[in-house]
Design a protein around this motif. Sequence first.
Motif, short mmCIF file in Angstrom:
data_model
loop_
_atom_site.label_atom_id
_atom_site.label_comp_id
_atom_site.label_asym_id
_atom_site.label_seq_id
_atom_site.Cartn_x
_atom_site.Cartn_y
_atom_site.Cartn_z
N ILE A 299 0.85 -1.12 0.26
CA ILE A 299 -0.07 -0.11 0.00
C ILE A 299 0.84 1.11 -0.12
CG2 ILE A 299 -0.28 -0.08 2.54
CD1 ILE A 299 -2.84 1.18 0.25
N ALA A 300 2.02 1.20 0.63
CA ALA A 300 2.89 2.16 0.49
C ALA A 300 3.62 2.54 -0.92
CB ALA A 300 4.03 2.22 1.56
N VAL A 301 4.01 1.54 -1.38
CA VAL A 301 4.38 1.45 -2.79
C VAL A 301 3.21 2.08 -3.69
CG1 VAL A 301 5.20 -0.03 -4.74
CG2 VAL A 301 6.11 -0.62 -2.45
N ARG A 302 2.20 1.77 -3.37
CA ARG A 302 1.01 2.21 -4.32
C ARG A 302 1.06 3.70 -4.04
NH1 ARG A 302 -4.40 3.98 -3.72
NH2 ARG A 302 -5.49 3.33 -5.59
N MET A 303 0.86 4.22 -2.95
CA MET A 303 0.90 5.67 -2.73
C MET A 303 1.96 6.53 -3.21
SD MET A 303 -0.59 5.61 1.08
CE MET A 303 -2.27 5.36 1.41
N HIS A 304 3.21 5.92 -3.27
CA HIS A 304 4.33 6.46 -3.87
C HIS A 304 4.17 6.74 -5.42
CE1 HIS A 304 6.57 6.02 -0.16
NE2 HIS A 304 7.09 7.27 -0.62
N TYR A 305 3.75 5.56 -6.03
CA TYR A 305 3.59 5.49 -7.42
C TYR A 305 2.42 6.23 -7.98
CZ TYR A 305 7.54 2.83 -8.53
OH TYR A 305 8.95 2.51 -8.77
N ILE A 306 1.24 6.29 -7.09
CA ILE A 306 0.04 6.96 -7.62
C ILE A 306 0.28 8.55 -7.59
CG2 ILE A 306 -1.83 7.51 -5.77
CD1 ILE A 306 -2.93 5.22 -7.48
N ILE B 293 -2.71 -3.89 -8.13
CA ILE B 293 -2.17 -2.67 -7.10
C ILE B 293 -2.86 -1.29 -7.21
CG2 ILE B 293 -0.37 -1.59 -6.12
CD1 ILE B 293 1.26 -3.98 -7.02
N TYR B 294 -2.97 -0.94 -8.56
CA TYR B 294 -3.71 0.43 -8.99
C TYR B 294 -5.29 0.46 -8.47
CZ TYR B 294 -5.19 4.13 -11.62
OH TYR B 294 -6.22 5.32 -11.88
N GLU B 295 -6.04 -0.60 -8.44
CA GLU B 295 -7.39 -0.62 -8.26
C GLU B 295 -7.34 -0.39 -6.63
OE1 GLU B 295 -9.40 -0.46 -10.18
OE2 GLU B 295 -8.33 -1.49 -12.01
N GLY B 296 -6.31 -0.57 -5.87
CA GLY B 296 -6.21 -0.27 -4.56
C GLY B 296 -7.10 -1.14 -3.51
N ASN B 297 -7.55 -1.95 -3.86
CA ASN B 297 -8.04 -3.08 -2.84
C ASN B 297 -6.89 -3.88 -2.25
OD1 ASN B 297 -9.97 -4.10 -1.03
ND2 ASN B 297 -10.79 -5.37 -2.66
N VAL B 298 -6.02 -3.35 -1.93
CA VAL B 298 -4.77 -4.37 -1.47
C VAL B 298 -4.60 -4.11 -0.02
CG1 VAL B 298 -3.37 -4.06 -3.46
CG2 VAL B 298 -3.15 -2.24 -1.45
N GLU B 299 -3.71 -5.26 0.64
CA GLU B 299 -3.65 -5.42 2.10
C GLU B 299 -2.99 -4.34 2.65
OE1 GLU B 299 -1.46 -9.20 2.35
OE2 GLU B 299 -0.17 -8.65 0.97
N LYS B 300 -3.35 -4.21 3.89
CA LYS B 300 -2.79 -3.10 4.76
C LYS B 300 -2.21 -3.79 5.81
CE LYS B 300 -5.36 0.91 3.19
NZ LYS B 300 -6.80 0.12 2.53
N PRO B 301 -0.87 -3.52 6.40
CA PRO B 301 -0.52 -3.88 7.65
C PRO B 301 -1.35 -3.23 8.57
CG PRO B 301 1.26 -3.11 6.50
CD PRO B 301 0.24 -2.59 5.56
#
Length: 143
Positions: free
Chosen positions: A57-64, A118-126
Amino acid sequence: MKTFSLLTILIGMFLIQTANASDGHKTGQQLYKDNCASCHGTSGGMDMNKRVAPPIIAVRMHYIGTYADKDSFVMAVADWVEKQDADNSLMRGAIRRFNIMPPLSISRADAEKIAEYIYEGNVEKPEGFQQHFEERHGKNRNQ
Ligand code: HEC
């Protein structure tokens, strides 16, 4: 002898076909679980000393933040999975902390499927990620 080698080739081709076909049926989520979750999953939580890589989720935020639209996001993530080049990193702090991501053997098509997932955003979050994020970046920026 000739027939034998032809048969071997045919069987070989059949096996390759079925292997590809079964991969083709996997969803982005399954491919993520098989290829990425061991490092980018929830194990280790938000304690970076217990993790081997940042949560996905952190990777996603950086890339988005840099690649807001789906096409460029998918391209950028798949490019990274294909070749880890520190010059193209959006997470230099993570490279310093964890070292650069090791190369993976995964097809471009599968990497793109994972990137879409990953883009869709429904990914696991610690656990604790949301709180950590709000403390660092403010409550209203949750994309
Ligand atoms: C063996 C552990 C490991 C696996 C498996 C792994 N990664 Fe990584 N990944 C890392 C580490 C460590 C980092 C942080 C350092 C870095 O950025 O290179 C990282 C960073 C990243 C980044 C940010 C790169 C940057 O610096 O901008 C992306 C995107 C990424 N991973 C995607 C993936 C995807 C998608 C998969 C599955 C196909 C995957 N990773 C599998 C360890 C892994």
